[in-house]
Design a protein around this motif. Structure first.
Motif, short mmCIF file in Angstrom:
data_model
loop_
_atom_site.label_atom_id
_atom_site.label_comp_id
_atom_site.label_asym_id
_atom_site.label_seq_id
_atom_site.Cartn_x
_atom_site.Cartn_y
_atom_site.Cartn_z
N THR A 75 0.70 5.29 -0.04
CA THR A 75 -0.17 6.47 0.03
C THR A 75 0.40 7.60 -0.83
N VAL B 55 -9.07 6.85 6.47
CA VAL B 55 -7.73 6.28 6.62
C VAL B 55 -7.82 4.83 7.05
N HIS C 243 -3.05 4.51 -3.46
CA HIS C 243 -3.90 5.49 -2.79
C HIS C 243 -3.74 6.86 -3.43
N LEU D 248 0.86 -1.17 0.00
CA LEU D 248 0.00 0.00 0.00
C LEU D 248 0.90 1.23 0.00
N ALA E 90 2.26 9.91 1.50
CA ALA E 90 1.42 11.09 1.31
C ALA E 90 1.72 12.15 2.36
N GLY F 155 5.46 9.22 -4.63
CA GLY F 155 4.57 8.09 -4.42
C GLY F 155 4.36 7.26 -5.67
N LEU G 94 -2.57 4.12 10.12
CA LEU G 94 -2.31 2.99 9.22
C LEU G 94 -1.40 1.96 9.88
N ASN H 293 4.25 5.00 3.85
CA ASN H 293 3.56 6.23 4.25
C ASN H 293 4.23 7.40 3.55
N LEU I 34 -8.76 2.21 4.54
CA LEU I 34 -7.72 1.77 3.60
C LEU I 34 -7.06 0.48 4.05
N LEU J 62 -7.06 11.55 3.53
CA LEU J 62 -6.29 11.19 4.71
C LEU J 62 -6.52 12.13 5.89
N ALA K 236 -2.38 10.23 9.95
CA ALA K 236 -2.69 9.19 8.96
C ALA K 236 -1.67 8.05 9.01
#
Length: 242
Positions: A13, A71, A37, A11, A85, A20, A115, A83, A74, A65, A111
Motif C-alpha cells: 500500500t 480497502v 496500491h 501487495l 500507506a 512504499g 486488509l 501495510n 483490494l 484507504l 485500513a
C-alpha cells in the motif's frame, strides 16, 4: 540479488512514492510480482515501469484507504502484505480537528486492520505468508504535534504482536519495521524543520527510502523465517546523552 521471492505476489500500500515505492522495487528485485496500491496514476505508471524493468510483473490497484469498501476491494490472494500507506498531519492536541483525528485512524489503523482481516485467513489456509506493518519511532517516543500519528503507530505495533500470535501457528509471520526520519516526497514539504530531525539520531542524517525498504524486504523474506511479532528499528540509532 537472488530471486528468493519468485512466484510470490506482494501487495504494497502507498507504493507510488517514498518508502512504499522503494519497497515495491526491493521486493520486485527479489522476484516477487507486485500489486501497486496508490491514488496517483502518473506516479503509479512510473513505479510500474521501474518494476517491469526488473523483470517482475506489476499491476496498479487504486483505492482510497479512508473508504472501507475500497480497502476490502483490494484484497485478493497474496503471499506478502506490506501495510505502508499512512498520513501524518502534525498538530498539538488542542489544534487537532475531528477530521484530522478520524483520517489518521482510518488510514493508519483501520485500513491495515481490514486488509489483515481479509488476507490473513487465505494465508493460513495455504500455510504461509508474511505481513509487514510500517511503523515509526513516534510510536514510542513522544513528539510535540505527533500525538495522533504516534498513537496510530503504537496501536499498529500492538496489533502486530497480536496478529503474530493469532496467525503464527499457521505459518503466517507478522512483523513491523519502525522507520526513522526518511527523505521522501511527503516529508520534503516540512523543509529544514524535517532535515533537522536527522541530526537527532545517532547516524545524524535522514534515511533514504531504499534503506527502510531493505529492512521491510528482509522481514518479508525467508531470511527472517523465525522472526515473528517483532518491530525492527530502522531509526538510525539513539544518540548517547552527553
Amino acid at each position: 540479488m537472488h530471486h528468493d521471492l519468485a512466484q510470490q505476489t506482494a501487495l504494497v500500500t502507498g507504493a507510488t512514492a517514498g518508502i512504499g515505492r522503494a519497497t515495491a522495487l526491493a521486493l520486485a528485485a527479489r522476484g516477487a510480482d507486485i500489486l501497486v496500491h496508490g491514488r496517483n496514476e502518473q506516479r503509479a505508471a512510473d513505479t510500474l515501469q521501474r518494476i517491469t524493468a526488473l523483470g517482475a510483473n506489476a499491476r496498479f490497484e487504486p483505492a482510497d484507504l479512508s473508504d472501507p469498501a475500497q480497502v476490502t476491494a483490494l484484497a485478493e490472494q497474496v503471499d506478502i502484505l506490506v501495510n505502508n500507506a499512512g498520513i501524518f498531519h502534525f498538530a498539538r492536541t488542542a489544534d487537532t480537528t475531528p477530521d484530522t483525528f478520524d483520517a489518521h485512524i482510518a488510514i493508519n489503523l483501520r485500513a491495515p486492520y481490514l486488509l489483515v482481516q481479509a488476507l490473513a485467513p487465505g494465508m493460513t489456509e495455504r500455510g504461509y505468508g508474511a505481513i509487514v506493518n510500517v511503523s515509526s519511532g513516534a510510536a514510542n517516543t513522544p513528539g510535540l504535534g505527533s500525538g495522533i500519528y504516534g498513537a496510530t503507530k503504537a496501536a499498529l505495533e500492538s496489533l502486530t504482536r497480536l496478529w503474530a500470535a493469532e496467525y503464527g501457528p499457521a505459518g503466517v509471520r507478522v512483523n513491523a519495521v519502525a522507520a526513522g526520519p526518511t527523505r521522501t516526497e511527503g516529508t520534503a514539504a516540512y523543509g529544514d524543520a524535517f532535515e533537522s530531525a536527522g541530526q537527532a539520531v545517532a547516524l545524524q542524517r535522514l534515511a533514504d527510502p531504499e534503506e527502510i525498504a531493505g529492512a521491510i524486504a528482509f522481514m518479508a523474506s525467508a531470511d527472517a523465517s523465525y522472526v515473528n511479532g517483532a518491530t525492527l528499528s530502522a531509526m538510525g540509532g539513539q544518540p548517547a546523552l552527553g
